[in-house]
Scaffold this motif. Sequence first.
Motif, PDB file in Angstrom:
ATOM      1  N   LEU A 164      37.654  36.541  43.461  1.00 54.75           N
ATOM      2  CA  LEU A 164      38.414  37.164  44.548  1.00 54.75           C
ATOM      3  C   LEU A 164      37.500  37.689  45.649  1.00 54.75           C
ATOM      4  O   LEU A 164      37.847  37.623  46.823  1.00 54.75           O
ATOM      5  CB  LEU A 164      39.271  38.303  43.999  1.00 54.75           C
ATOM      6  CG  LEU A 164      40.241  37.927  42.875  1.00 54.75           C
ATOM      7  CD1 LEU A 164      40.910  39.178  42.320  1.00 54.75           C
ATOM      8  CD2 LEU A 164      41.276  36.935  43.375  1.00 54.75           C
ATOM      9  N   ALA A 165      36.347  38.234  45.263  1.00 52.96           N
ATOM     10  CA  ALA A 165      35.421  38.793  46.259  1.00 52.96           C
ATOM     11  C   ALA A 165      34.009  38.815  45.678  1.00 52.96           C
ATOM     12  O   ALA A 165      33.825  39.031  44.485  1.00 52.96           O
ATOM     13  CB  ALA A 165      35.841  40.209  46.659  1.00 52.96           C
ATOM     14  N   VAL A 166      33.032  38.601  46.549  1.00 51.52           N
ATOM     15  CA  VAL A 166      31.622  38.658  46.160  1.00 51.52           C
ATOM     16  C   VAL A 166      30.916  39.554  47.171  1.00 51.52           C
ATOM     17  O   VAL A 166      31.019  39.341  48.373  1.00 51.52           O
ATOM     18  CB  VAL A 166      30.970  37.260  46.168  1.00 51.52           C
ATOM     19  CG1 VAL A 166      29.490  37.379  45.830  1.00 51.52           C
ATOM     20  CG2 VAL A 166      31.677  36.323  45.209  1.00 51.52           C
ATOM     21  N   GLU A 167      30.245  40.575  46.656  1.00 45.86           N
ATOM     22  CA  GLU A 167      29.513  41.495  47.535  1.00 45.86           C
ATOM     23  C   GLU A 167      28.054  41.555  47.100  1.00 45.86           C
ATOM     24  O   GLU A 167      27.758  41.915  45.974  1.00 45.86           O
ATOM     25  CB  GLU A 167      30.138  42.885  47.468  1.00 45.86           C
ATOM     26  CG  GLU A 167      29.550  43.848  48.458  1.00 45.86           C
ATOM     27  CD  GLU A 167      30.279  45.179  48.450  1.00 45.86           C
ATOM     28  OE1 GLU A 167      29.614  46.197  48.682  1.00 45.86           O
ATOM     29  OE2 GLU A 167      31.499  45.201  48.213  1.00 45.86           O
ATOM     30  N   PRO A 168      27.133  41.185  48.006  1.00 39.09           N
ATOM     31  CA  PRO A 168      25.716  41.248  47.628  1.00 39.09           C
ATOM     32  C   PRO A 168      25.275  42.690  47.391  1.00 39.09           C
ATOM     33  O   PRO A 168      25.683  43.599  48.100  1.00 39.09           O
ATOM     34  CB  PRO A 168      24.983  40.671  48.838  1.00 39.09           C
ATOM     35  CG  PRO A 168      26.018  40.090  49.730  1.00 39.09           C
ATOM     36  CD  PRO A 168      27.328  40.670  49.346  1.00 39.09           C
ATOM     37  N   VAL A 169      24.437  42.890  46.382  1.00 40.58           N
ATOM     38  CA  VAL A 169      23.850  44.196  46.089  1.00 40.58           C
ATOM     39  C   VAL A 169      22.418  44.130  46.612  1.00 40.58           C
ATOM     40  O   VAL A 169      21.645  43.275  46.207  1.00 40.58           O
ATOM     41  CB  VAL A 169      23.859  44.486  44.578  1.00 40.58           C
ATOM     42  CG1 VAL A 169      23.199  45.824  44.285  1.00 40.58           C
ATOM     43  CG2 VAL A 169      25.278  44.443  44.038  1.00 40.58           C
ATOM     44  N   LYS A 170      22.099  45.033  47.547  1.00 39.93           N
ATOM     45  CA  LYS A 170      20.794  44.993  48.204  1.00 39.93           C
ATOM     46  C   LYS A 170      20.016  46.254  47.904  1.00 39.93           C
ATOM     47  O   LYS A 170      20.584  47.301  47.647  1.00 39.93           O
ATOM     48  CB  LYS A 170      20.959  44.857  49.723  1.00 39.93           C
ATOM     49  CG  LYS A 170      21.657  43.591  50.139  1.00 39.93           C
ATOM     50  CD  LYS A 170      21.856  43.538  51.641  1.00 39.93           C
ATOM     51  CE  LYS A 170      22.600  42.277  52.042  1.00 39.93           C
ATOM     52  NZ  LYS A 170      22.816  42.221  53.477  1.00 39.93           N
ATOM     53  N   THR A 171      18.706  46.118  47.981  1.00 38.35           N
ATOM     54  CA  THR A 171      17.814  47.268  47.897  1.00 38.35           C
ATOM     55  C   THR A 171      16.821  47.154  49.037  1.00 38.35           C
ATOM     56  O   THR A 171      16.527  46.050  49.491  1.00 38.35           O
ATOM     57  CB  THR A 171      17.092  47.338  46.534  1.00 38.35           C
ATOM     58  OG1 THR A 171      16.369  48.552  46.458  1.00 38.35           O
ATOM     59  CG2 THR A 171      16.145  46.185  46.342  1.00 38.35           C
ATOM     60  N   GLN A 172      16.358  48.311  49.505  1.00 39.49           N
ATOM     61  CA  GLN A 172      15.387  48.291  50.603  1.00 39.49           C
ATOM     62  C   GLN A 172      13.980  48.205  50.035  1.00 39.49           C
ATOM     63  O   GLN A 172      13.629  48.916  49.105  1.00 39.49           O
ATOM     64  CB  GLN A 172      15.515  49.536  51.476  1.00 39.49           C
ATOM     65  CG  GLN A 172      16.702  49.489  52.401  1.00 39.49           C
ATOM     66  CD  GLN A 172      16.641  50.577  53.454  1.00 39.49           C
ATOM     67  OE1 GLN A 172      15.993  51.587  53.266  1.00 39.49           O
ATOM     68  NE2 GLN A 172      17.312  50.363  54.556  1.00 39.49           N
ATOM     69  N   ILE A 173      13.213  47.331  50.629  1.00 41.15           N
ATOM     70  CA  ILE A 173      11.823  47.133  50.240  1.00 41.15           C
ATOM     71  C   ILE A 173      10.943  47.671  51.367  1.00 41.15           C
ATOM     72  O   ILE A 173      11.146  47.314  52.526  1.00 41.15           O
ATOM     73  CB  ILE A 173      11.512  45.626  50.035  1.00 41.15           C
ATOM     74  CG1 ILE A 173      12.476  44.997  49.047  1.00 41.15           C
ATOM     75  CG2 ILE A 173      10.056  45.431  49.657  1.00 41.15           C
ATOM     76  CD1 ILE A 173      12.109  45.158  47.624  1.00 41.15           C
ATOM     77  N   LYS A 174       9.988  48.530  51.022  1.00 38.79           N
ATOM     78  CA  LYS A 174       9.033  49.043  52.004  1.00 38.79           C
ATOM     79  C   LYS A 174       7.711  48.322  51.795  1.00 38.79           C
ATOM     80  O   LYS A 174       7.154  48.362  50.700  1.00 38.79           O
ATOM     81  CB  LYS A 174       8.821  50.546  51.851  1.00 38.79           C
ATOM     82  CG  LYS A 174      10.020  51.369  52.232  1.00 38.79           C
ATOM     83  CD  LYS A 174       9.726  52.849  52.088  1.00 38.79           C
ATOM     84  CE  LYS A 174      10.951  53.666  52.467  1.00 38.79           C
ATOM     85  NZ  LYS A 174      10.686  55.094  52.297  1.00 38.79           N
ATOM     86  N   THR A 175       7.259  47.671  52.849  1.00 38.73           N
ATOM     87  CA  THR A 175       5.988  46.954  52.785  1.00 38.73           C
ATOM     88  C   THR A 175       5.007  47.650  53.722  1.00 38.73           C
ATOM     89  O   THR A 175       5.164  47.582  54.941  1.00 38.73           O
ATOM     90  CB  THR A 175       6.184  45.484  53.215  1.00 38.73           C
ATOM     91  OG1 THR A 175       7.234  44.911  52.431  1.00 38.73           O
ATOM     92  CG2 THR A 175       4.905  44.692  53.019  1.00 38.73           C
ATOM     93  N   PRO A 176       3.995  48.335  53.163  1.00 38.34           N
ATOM     94  CA  PRO A 176       3.046  49.034  54.031  1.00 38.34           C
ATOM     95  C   PRO A 176       2.080  48.050  54.699  1.00 38.34           C
ATOM     96  O   PRO A 176       1.713  47.031  54.126  1.00 38.34           O
ATOM     97  CB  PRO A 176       2.300  49.963  53.073  1.00 38.34           C
ATOM     98  CG  PRO A 176       2.461  49.351  51.736  1.00 38.34           C
ATOM     99  CD  PRO A 176       3.729  48.557  51.759  1.00 38.34           C
TER     100      PRO A 176
END
Length: 183
Positions: free
Chosen positions: A38-50
């Motif tokens: 019925l629905a697909v929602e991506p699960v995201k995380t923030q990546i910090k690249t110094p």
Amino acid sequence: MNKSLLVGAVLGAVGVTAGGAVATYSLVKSGPEYAQVLAVEPVKTQIKTPREVCKDVTVTRQAPVKDQHQIAGTVVGALAGGLLGNQIGGGTGKKIATVAGAVGGGYAGNKVQEGMQNRDTYTTTQTRCNTVNDISDKVVGYDVRYSLDGKEGKVRMDRDPGNQIPVNKDGQLILGQNQPAQK
């Protein structure tokens, strides 16, 4: 041809056909079923690249001071002040004017040299660096809402399943490498 042989052949053909139909029906019935997505929602995380950012800046510095106590300015000022004071008055007044001129000239010479030393600067280029973080989003999974046998459910998957999710014979979702999920 014998009538019983013909009847037996016909009955055998009917039996084989019926058996095949039953087997085909059971195969179709027990074949893979699908849950409707019925629905697909991506699960995201923030990546910090110094990363390091450097830039050249112009820096003004004070030149090294050779005469830290401004002795040369004091001496020259005292001599000049004493000479000027000696030009004023006569007798005892002349001596007082000479001493006062030497003291005042010494102080003035000290301050003039101090000001000159403070203004004696040079410029240089210096590289300054600091660390900044680039932020980006990374998909770590998918929250999937699905319908199976008229009931809605939710599951987290490692990939986008598309329109359907396969279901095993026990009614469990097949999420990946033979990993069934409860409905």
